[in-house]
Design a protein around this motif. Structure first.
Motif, PDB file in Angstrom:
ATOM      1  N   VAL A 417       0.870  -1.179   0.000  1.00  0.00           N
ATOM      2  CA  VAL A 417       0.000   0.000   0.000  1.00  0.00           C
ATOM      3  C   VAL A 417       0.905   1.226   0.000  1.00  0.00           C
ATOM      4  CG1 VAL A 417      -1.896   1.184   1.155  1.00  0.00           C
ATOM      5  CG2 VAL A 417      -1.677  -1.313   1.352  1.00  0.00           C
ATOM      6  N   THR A 418       0.741   2.093  -0.976  1.00  0.00           N
ATOM      7  CA  THR A 418       1.623   3.251  -1.116  1.00  0.00           C
ATOM      8  C   THR A 418       0.866   4.542  -0.825  1.00  0.00           C
ATOM      9  OG1 THR A 418       1.176   3.358  -3.502  1.00  0.00           O
ATOM     10  CG2 THR A 418       3.055   2.044  -2.807  1.00  0.00           C
ATOM     11  N   GLU A 419       1.551   5.660  -1.009  1.00  0.00           N
ATOM     12  CA  GLU A 419       0.999   6.972  -0.659  1.00  0.00           C
ATOM     13  C   GLU A 419      -0.363   7.215  -1.304  1.00  0.00           C
ATOM     14  OE1 GLU A 419       3.875   9.930  -1.580  1.00  0.00           O
ATOM     15  OE2 GLU A 419       5.451   9.014  -0.359  1.00  0.00           O
ATOM     16  N   ASN A 420      -1.274   7.750  -0.465  1.00  0.00           N
ATOM     17  CA  ASN A 420      -2.647   8.095  -0.876  1.00  0.00           C
ATOM     18  C   ASN A 420      -3.529   6.871  -1.101  1.00  0.00           C
ATOM     19  OD1 ASN A 420      -2.066  10.901  -0.877  1.00  0.00           O
ATOM     20  ND2 ASN A 420      -1.105  10.665  -2.895  1.00  0.00           N
ATOM     21  N   GLU A 421      -3.041   5.684  -0.729  1.00  0.00           N
ATOM     22  CA  GLU A 421      -3.860   4.479  -0.799  1.00  0.00           C
ATOM     23  C   GLU A 421      -4.247   4.057   0.610  1.00  0.00           C
ATOM     24  OE1 GLU A 421      -1.979   2.487  -4.880  1.00  0.00           O
ATOM     25  OE2 GLU A 421      -1.525   1.606  -2.915  1.00  0.00           O
ATOM     26  N   SER A 422      -5.282   3.219   0.710  1.00  0.00           N
ATOM     27  CA  SER A 422      -5.756   2.787   2.024  1.00  0.00           C
ATOM     28  C   SER A 422      -6.119   1.309   1.993  1.00  0.00           C
ATOM     29  CB  SER A 422      -6.980   3.610   2.441  1.00  0.00           C
ATOM     30  OG  SER A 422      -8.066   3.399   1.549  1.00  0.00           O
ATOM     31  N   VAL A 423      -6.281   0.755   3.199  1.00  0.00           N
ATOM     32  CA  VAL A 423      -6.639  -0.644   3.328  1.00  0.00           C
ATOM     33  C   VAL A 423      -7.509  -0.799   4.567  1.00  0.00           C
ATOM     34  CG1 VAL A 423      -4.581  -1.245   4.671  1.00  0.00           C
ATOM     35  CG2 VAL A 423      -5.713  -3.009   3.290  1.00  0.00           C
ATOM     36  N   TYR A 424      -8.384  -1.798   4.569  1.00  0.00           N
ATOM     37  CA  TYR A 424      -9.317  -2.035   5.673  1.00  0.00           C
ATOM     38  C   TYR A 424      -9.007  -3.374   6.325  1.00  0.00           C
ATOM     39  CZ  TYR A 424     -13.721  -3.276   7.999  1.00  0.00           C
ATOM     40  OH  TYR A 424     -14.658  -3.676   8.916  1.00  0.00           O
ATOM     41  N   ILE A 425      -8.930  -3.387   7.664  1.00  0.00           N
ATOM     42  CA  ILE A 425      -8.673  -4.615   8.430  1.00  0.00           C
ATOM     43  C   ILE A 425      -9.912  -4.916   9.254  1.00  0.00           C
ATOM     44  CG2 ILE A 425      -7.248  -5.730  10.181  1.00  0.00           C
ATOM     45  CD1 ILE A 425      -5.848  -2.789   8.320  1.00  0.00           C
ATOM     46  N   PRO A 426     -10.660  -5.954   8.940  1.00  0.00           N
ATOM     47  CA  PRO A 426     -11.890  -6.268   9.682  1.00  0.00           C
ATOM     48  C   PRO A 426     -11.590  -6.759  11.099  1.00  0.00           C
ATOM     49  CG  PRO A 426     -11.821  -7.380   7.532  1.00  0.00           C
ATOM     50  CD  PRO A 426     -10.455  -6.863   7.803  1.00  0.00           C
ATOM     51  N   ILE A 427     -12.599  -6.724  11.945  1.00  0.00           N
ATOM     52  CA  ILE A 427     -12.510  -7.309  13.282  1.00  0.00           C
ATOM     53  C   ILE A 427     -12.138  -8.794  13.163  1.00  0.00           C
ATOM     54  CG2 ILE A 427     -13.867  -7.972  15.313  1.00  0.00           C
ATOM     55  CD1 ILE A 427     -15.439  -5.433  15.042  1.00  0.00           C
ATOM     56  N   THR A 428     -11.216  -9.243  14.026  1.00  0.00           N
ATOM     57  CA  THR A 428     -10.711 -10.625  14.149  1.00  0.00           C
ATOM     58  C   THR A 428      -9.795 -11.039  13.001  1.00  0.00           C
ATOM     59  OG1 THR A 428     -12.527 -11.808  13.067  1.00  0.00           O
ATOM     60  CG2 THR A 428     -12.790 -11.295  15.433  1.00  0.00           C
ATOM     61  N   ALA A 429      -9.535 -10.157  12.027  1.00  0.00           N
ATOM     62  CA  ALA A 429      -8.593 -10.525  10.959  1.00  0.00           C
ATOM     63  C   ALA A 429      -7.173 -10.531  11.523  1.00  0.00           C
ATOM     64  CB  ALA A 429      -8.701  -9.553   9.789  1.00  0.00           C
ATOM     65  N   VAL A 430      -6.408 -11.557  11.229  1.00  0.00           N
ATOM     66  CA  VAL A 430      -4.997 -11.612  11.634  1.00  0.00           C
ATOM     67  C   VAL A 430      -4.211 -10.745  10.661  1.00  0.00           C
ATOM     68  CG1 VAL A 430      -2.983 -13.092  11.947  1.00  0.00           C
ATOM     69  CG2 VAL A 430      -5.264 -13.918  12.598  1.00  0.00           C
ATOM     70  N   HIS A 431      -3.478  -9.764  11.184  1.00  0.00           N
ATOM     71  CA  HIS A 431      -2.847  -8.779  10.310  1.00  0.00           C
ATOM     72  C   HIS A 431      -1.491  -8.339  10.835  1.00  0.00           C
ATOM     73  CE1 HIS A 431      -5.034  -6.472  13.370  1.00  0.00           C
ATOM     74  NE2 HIS A 431      -4.134  -5.517  13.189  1.00  0.00           N
ATOM     75  N   ALA A 432      -0.708  -7.741   9.947  1.00  0.00           N
ATOM     76  CA  ALA A 432       0.605  -7.200  10.310  1.00  0.00           C
ATOM     77  C   ALA A 432       0.936  -6.059   9.372  1.00  0.00           C
ATOM     78  CB  ALA A 432       1.680  -8.283  10.240  1.00  0.00           C
ATOM     79  N   LEU A 433       1.783  -5.143   9.876  1.00  0.00           N
ATOM     80  CA  LEU A 433       2.204  -3.976   9.112  1.00  0.00           C
ATOM     81  C   LEU A 433       3.724  -3.913   9.132  1.00  0.00           C
ATOM     82  CD1 LEU A 433       1.628  -1.195   7.733  1.00  0.00           C
ATOM     83  CD2 LEU A 433       1.564  -0.212  10.044  1.00  0.00           C
ATOM     84  N   GLU A 434       4.323  -3.721   7.962  1.00  0.00           N
ATOM     85  CA  GLU A 434       5.784  -3.697   7.853  1.00  0.00           C
ATOM     86  C   GLU A 434       6.204  -2.560   6.936  1.00  0.00           C
ATOM     87  OE1 GLU A 434       9.481  -6.708   6.596  1.00  0.00           O
ATOM     88  OE2 GLU A 434       7.390  -7.398   6.514  1.00  0.00           O
ATOM     89  N   ASN A 435       7.363  -1.973   7.238  1.00  0.00           N
ATOM     90  CA  ASN A 435       7.939  -0.957   6.373  1.00  0.00           C
ATOM     91  C   ASN A 435       9.119  -1.580   5.625  1.00  0.00           C
ATOM     92  OD1 ASN A 435       9.126   1.196   5.109  1.00  0.00           O
ATOM     93  ND2 ASN A 435       9.495   2.395   6.974  1.00  0.00           N
ATOM     94  N   PRO A 436       8.948  -1.943   4.356  1.00  0.00           N
ATOM     95  CA  PRO A 436      10.038  -2.570   3.600  1.00  0.00           C
ATOM     96  C   PRO A 436      10.990  -1.555   2.983  1.00  0.00           C
ATOM     97  CG  PRO A 436       8.085  -2.471   2.234  1.00  0.00           C
ATOM     98  CD  PRO A 436       7.708  -1.845   3.560  1.00  0.00           C
ATOM     99  N   GLY A 437      10.691  -0.269   3.143  1.00  0.00           N
ATOM    100  CA  GLY A 437      11.450   0.766   2.447  1.00  0.00           C
ATOM    101  C   GLY A 437      12.652   1.283   3.207  1.00  0.00           C
ATOM    102  N   LYS A 438      13.221   2.378   2.692  1.00  0.00           N
ATOM    103  CA  LYS A 438      14.414   3.006   3.252  1.00  0.00           C
ATOM    104  C   LYS A 438      14.104   4.291   4.010  1.00  0.00           C
ATOM    105  CE  LYS A 438      17.128  -0.003   1.185  1.00  0.00           C
ATOM    106  NZ  LYS A 438      17.882  -1.026   1.944  1.00  0.00           N
ATOM    107  N   VAL A 439      12.853   4.728   3.986  1.00  0.00           N
ATOM    108  CA  VAL A 439      12.455   5.947   4.705  1.00  0.00           C
ATOM    109  C   VAL A 439      11.296   5.596   5.641  1.00  0.00           C
ATOM    110  CG1 VAL A 439      13.187   7.464   2.830  1.00  0.00           C
ATOM    111  CG2 VAL A 439      10.825   6.628   2.882  1.00  0.00           C
ATOM    112  N   ASP A 440      11.015   6.479   6.581  1.00  0.00           N
ATOM    113  CA  ASP A 440       9.914   6.249   7.513  1.00  0.00           C
ATOM    114  C   ASP A 440       8.598   6.059   6.758  1.00  0.00           C
ATOM    115  OD1 ASP A 440      11.569   6.443   9.671  1.00  0.00           O
ATOM    116  OD2 ASP A 440      10.903   8.434  10.299  1.00  0.00           O
TER     117      ASP A 440
END
Length: 468
Positions: A417-440
């Protein structure tokens, strides 16, 4: 060789709302562009020493590790105290660890939350104390006081011994009249709480005078668990250890205590009045940080964090504005801010414990807004960092990427998911967030649901040892 032992525990209340239980003053930037802990470590540059050993509590472990990482220096480990037991047991853990590694270094015991303006003078005193410590003396550093101070303990010096003086006695914090006599006498120093002694000598004296502390620390360190940068000891054994300072446990009883004078612009910054004293001031005696406008204002400390602070016709005040709290106090009464903190704790207010902005091992989040059934956070994830694989029973989440690229796992699928994009995580969904890039990676998280507490997190995997 000198092994610096930096005491970075404690959760002082006298600098609230800057200092909170989960982010105390040793991790704050109060002058310059470095935190107090970082300044303490940088102050060692120029001395011959091993990488420093840090001692802090479990809640502050990632903050301490990150601040050391930012300096780009090595350390000898970060001891995590399962419970606070004061300085005598903490130093014992460091000494036992050094001996366990087949060494007997000189332990330079430092507090992480002191201000020392003259680094060269500090290092000169440490160098003068080195020969004394090698001879088996237990050295404490006495601050040459320039005024009667009732907030510090004192050291009465006896006859001269090489580069120092024999300690005649330690004195509790005096009243003003007594402090004035001490300064006039000239034979008294402020007790800095800094020490230099051989690890083996400290343990010998501790075993002699407080065998209960010695035995408890030996049992605690006998069962160690290393985790990333951190060294954990046995909680059950350490919990029974008496709570005692090194002054009471050892220094007041040993026959080998020596004080070396230090005149280095030292302060323990025990409150806002002390912070004002060590701050750079304008011609009207004002010390301002942040966006401040002042008219007819004198001898006032103003610290603004996220908004304009304006003062008109005030004098001798302390005004501290953070994102979630505002303190206004008379400078002479600012020590009583701890009473406010106690009220907040009694009412279980979060402002006593944490800031609106909270640091995590992967980055930080700022709770921007909240209401019934919703909460908005601004989340910053460091390059290469990843939040735990988790799920929530009571809330769903929307993530909107502001800058950077996010690698998002939702149940069995992964997506970028990149700049100006979004994503929805439903209740009870197993999820994780990672920064694979070189900047914050920066994103806005909108939580919605019946319960939004931080304890509604079920972790399945975690890089930072938070899954039991």
């Amino acid at each position: 060789m000198i092994l610096p032992v930096v005491m970075a525990g404690g959760s002082g209340t006298r600098l609230w709302p800057l200092s909170r239980s989960n982010y105390p003053k040793q991790f704050l930037t109060l002058s310059g562009d470095k935190t107090m802990l970082q300044n303490t470590l940088n102050r060692l540059n120029g001395l011959e020493h091993s990488p420093a050993m840090l001692i802090c509590n479990e809640e502050h472990r990632f903050i301490a590790a990150e601040q050391v990482r930012q300096l780009g220096i090595e350390h000898s480990g970060i001891f995590l105290e399962p419970v606070g037991r004061n300085t005598a047991p903490a130093i014992a853990l460091a000494a036992l660890k050094a001996i366990e590694q087949g060494e007997d270094p000189l332990l330079l015991v430092l507090a992480a939350d002191h201000v020392i303006e003259n680094t060269l003078a500090f290092q000169k005193s440490v160098t003068q104390a080195t020969d004394l410590a090698k001879q088996g003396k237990l050295v404490t550093f006495g601050i040459i006081g320039n005024k009667p101070e009732t907030g510090y303990g004192y050291i009465k010096c006896g006859e001269q011994y090489q580069s120092g003086f024999v300690v005649e006695r330690f004195v509790e914090k005096p009243d003003l009249e007594t402090a004035q006599k001490y300064i006039a006498d000239g034979g008294y120093y402020w007790n800095s709480g800094m020490f230099l002694f051989k690890a083996s000598r400290y343990l010998h004296e501790l075993k002699l005078h407080r065998p209960d502390i010695y035995d408890a620390c030996q049992k605690a360190i006998a069962i160690q668990n290393s985790d990333m940068d951190f060294i954990r000891v046995d909680k059950e054994a350490f919990e029974v250890c008496p709570d005692e300072s090194v002054d009471y446990a050892v220094m007041e009883h040993t026959q080998d205590a020596v004080v070396v004078p230090m005149d280095a612009g030292w302060s323990d910054v025990g409150g806002f009045a002390a912070l004002w004293e060590v701050s750079t001031k304008d011609d009207n005696g004002n010390a301002f940080t942040g966006d401040v406008k002042a008219v007819d204002t004198k001898n006032t400390l103003v610290m603004g964090e996220d908004k304009l602070v304006a003062t008109v016709g005030v004098e001798n005040l302390v005004i501290v504005n953070t994102k979630d709290a505002l303190l206004v106090a008379h400078k002479d009464k600012s020590q009583h801010v701890k009473s406010i903190v106690q009220q907040l704790k009694n009412e279980q207010r979060p402002e006593a414990i944490m800031h609106r902005e909270v640091y995590r091992p992967w980055g930080k989040y700022d709770s921007v807004d909240s209401g019934k059934r919703f909460q908005v956070k601004r989340i910053t994830v460091k390059p290469g960092a990843k939040l735990s694989v988790q799920m929530h029973h009571h809330r769903a989440e929307h993530w909107i990427v502001v800058s950077g690229t996010a690698k998002v796992q939702i149940d069995d699928t992964e997506q970028f998911v990149t700049e100006n994009e979004s994503v929805y995580i439903p209740i009870t969904a197993v999820h994780a967030l990672e920064n694979p890039g070189k900047v914050d990676l920066e994103l806005i998280e909108v939580q919605s649901g019946s319960y939004l507490g931080e304890d509604d997190i079920v972790r399945f995997e975690d890089r930072y040892g938070r899954v039991k």
